[in-house]
Design an enzyme around this catalytic site. Structure first.
Site, PDB file in Angstrom:
ATOM      1  CG  ASN A   1      46.102  36.781  45.632  1.00 27.29           C
ATOM      2  OD1 ASN A   1      45.093  36.139  45.895  1.00 27.29           O
ATOM      3  ND2 ASN A   1      46.370  37.965  46.203  1.00 27.29           N
TER       4      ASN A   1
ATOM      5  CE  LYS B   1      43.049  44.820  24.926  1.00 29.79           C
ATOM      6  NZ  LYS B   1      42.219  44.022  24.008  1.00 29.79           N
TER       7      LYS B   1
ATOM      8  CE  LYS C   1      53.798  42.573  58.266  1.00 27.23           C
ATOM      9  NZ  LYS C   1      53.102  42.310  56.999  1.00 27.23           N
TER      10      LYS C   1
END
Length: 416
Positions: A223, A303, A355
């Protein structure tokens, strides 16, 4: 009450706003304060020492080696006598000196020797004020307990329009009076002097940066996290005395000074293992890392060639680090982070509850200046007691300072 009978050391540095220091000196002296003035060499180019001598009724100090009383050492005596140390104007130069412990003239030497609260009223060109080096130095000073009187915005002496104009003398004098009357300038403890001790001796784990989930030997999914927010938290916490364990995904950042232990990880599972391994030995966790939610179920050992027009990759959910910490919590302070693009309040509060967090720091990454990779951020801090604090767009180190301060205040660390 007020400033009457108080010794205020007024430091004057080399900026055009030095003329405003004359007003500050005169009015505080008229209100009964004992004003002792230290001028830098550059300041004497704008205002003559004789002016401050006349206004303060005391000798003006400009040279470290100029001793008028053989029974003492001037810079030590001034440092000890001060009830408050006020630098107005405070140039980028003196801010940088104090932030980095440089003592090469009368003013900077006395500043390092004093135990009195230190206030600074910055004054400089707007571009200088916004420069990352200056902002980093300002953040360092705030962490150490120096109180910054924010400059105003408008037309500057250099002709630019921007932030950097020293606060008006009346505003500074009012804040000084308020401090001596209540101990509270503008509703906040002077220079947050106590804040810098709140994390002393606490062992804190910080996670930072992205994770990378490999597809094959040359490709991975990740990210946009740069790690800057987590590293800023690490610097601020270490500066406040915490023993910081930094668990970091891949970043281009240098390890902050003062880190007790640095653990480099790549994948979400590696971060999970590292965090759980240290969790029982820490007092608090700031989980600022942007951890991948999924990883490829099958990593190719070779790959992947671009032969096919389309490929299908099956993903498996990663272990939820924050949820695991919430389930295992035994007195630790648990701070989560949430990067959202919409419905910030709804998602943040749900994550806070689901959480078992004590705090969650949420930001809208679609907002300009508050997303991944920027040097600034704007966040909202939610706590399990129903509290909510908005932190406006600021340099990330300043945002980090506000976060750890709020956590300490709400969790009662300031009472220890």
């Amino acid at each position: 009450m007020g400033v009457k009978g108080k010794t205020i050391v007024l430091g004057v540095t080399g900026g055009i706003a030095a003329y405003k220091a004359c007003i500050i000196c005169s009015q505080l002296q008229q209100k009964g304060a004992r004003i002792r003035v230290i001028m830098t060499h550059s300041a004497t180019r704008f205002v003559q020492p004789l002016t401050f001598q006349t206004l303060s009724h005391h000798h003006v100090y400009t040279d470290t080696f100029e001793e008028h009383d053989p029974s003492g050492v001037a810079h030590i005596d001034l440092a000890d006598e001060a009830d408050l140390f006020l630098i107005a104007p405070a140039t980028a130069n003196i801010i940088g000196k104090l932030a980095n412990g440089i003592a090469d003239d009368m003013l900077s030497t006395t500043l390092l020797a004093t135990q009195a609260p230190v206030w600074m009223a910055p004054a400089m060109n707007g571009h200088m004020y916004e420069h990352p080096a200056v902002q980093e130095n300002i953040t360092k000073l705030k962490v150490r307990g120096v109180h910054l009187i924010e400059p105003g915005s408008g037309l500057l002496a250099c002709g630019y329009v921007g932030k950097g104009r020293m606060a008006e003398p009346e505003e500074i004098i009012s804040a000084v009076e308020q401090y001596f009357e209540t101990g509270n300038p503008q509703g906040e403890p002077v220079g947050d002097k106590a804040v810098k001790h709140w994390w002393q001796g606490k062992r804190v784990l910080v996670t930072a940066g992205p994770t990378q989930e490999p597809l094959d030997p040359v490709r991975y999914l990740t990210n946009h996290s740069s790690g800057k927010m987590g590293y800023a938290l690490t610097k601020v916490l270490a500066g406040m005395g915490a023993e910081v364990v930094l668990v970091s995904g891949p970043t281009a950042l240098d390890v902050p000074q003062g880190v007790k232990e640095y653990i480099s990880v790549v994948t979400a599972d590696e971060m999970y293992q590292a965090v759980l391994r240290h969790y029982s030995s820490v007092d608090a966790v700031f989980k600022a890392a942007a951890v991948a939610d999924y990883h490829p179920l099958n990593k190719s050992e070779q790959k992947i060639k671009k032969d096919a027009e389309e490929i299908t990759i099956t993903f498996k959910k990663n272990k939820d680090i924050l949820k695991a910490l919430g389930e295992r919590k035994k007195g630790q302070i648990l701070v989560g982070f949430a990067a959202e693009t919409h419905d910030l309040d709804i998602y943040a509060r749900a994550k806070l509850q689901n959480k078992n967090l004590d705090f969650i720091v949420a930001n809208n990454v679609s907002k300009e200046g508050a997303g991944f990779g920027t040097d600034t951020n704007a966040v909202t801090i939610y706590d399990r007691w129903g509290g909510k604090v908005d932190v406006p767009l600021l340099p990330k180190e300043e945002v980090a300072y506000q976060i750890v301060k709020v956590v300490a205040e709400r969790h009662g660390l300031h009472k220890e």
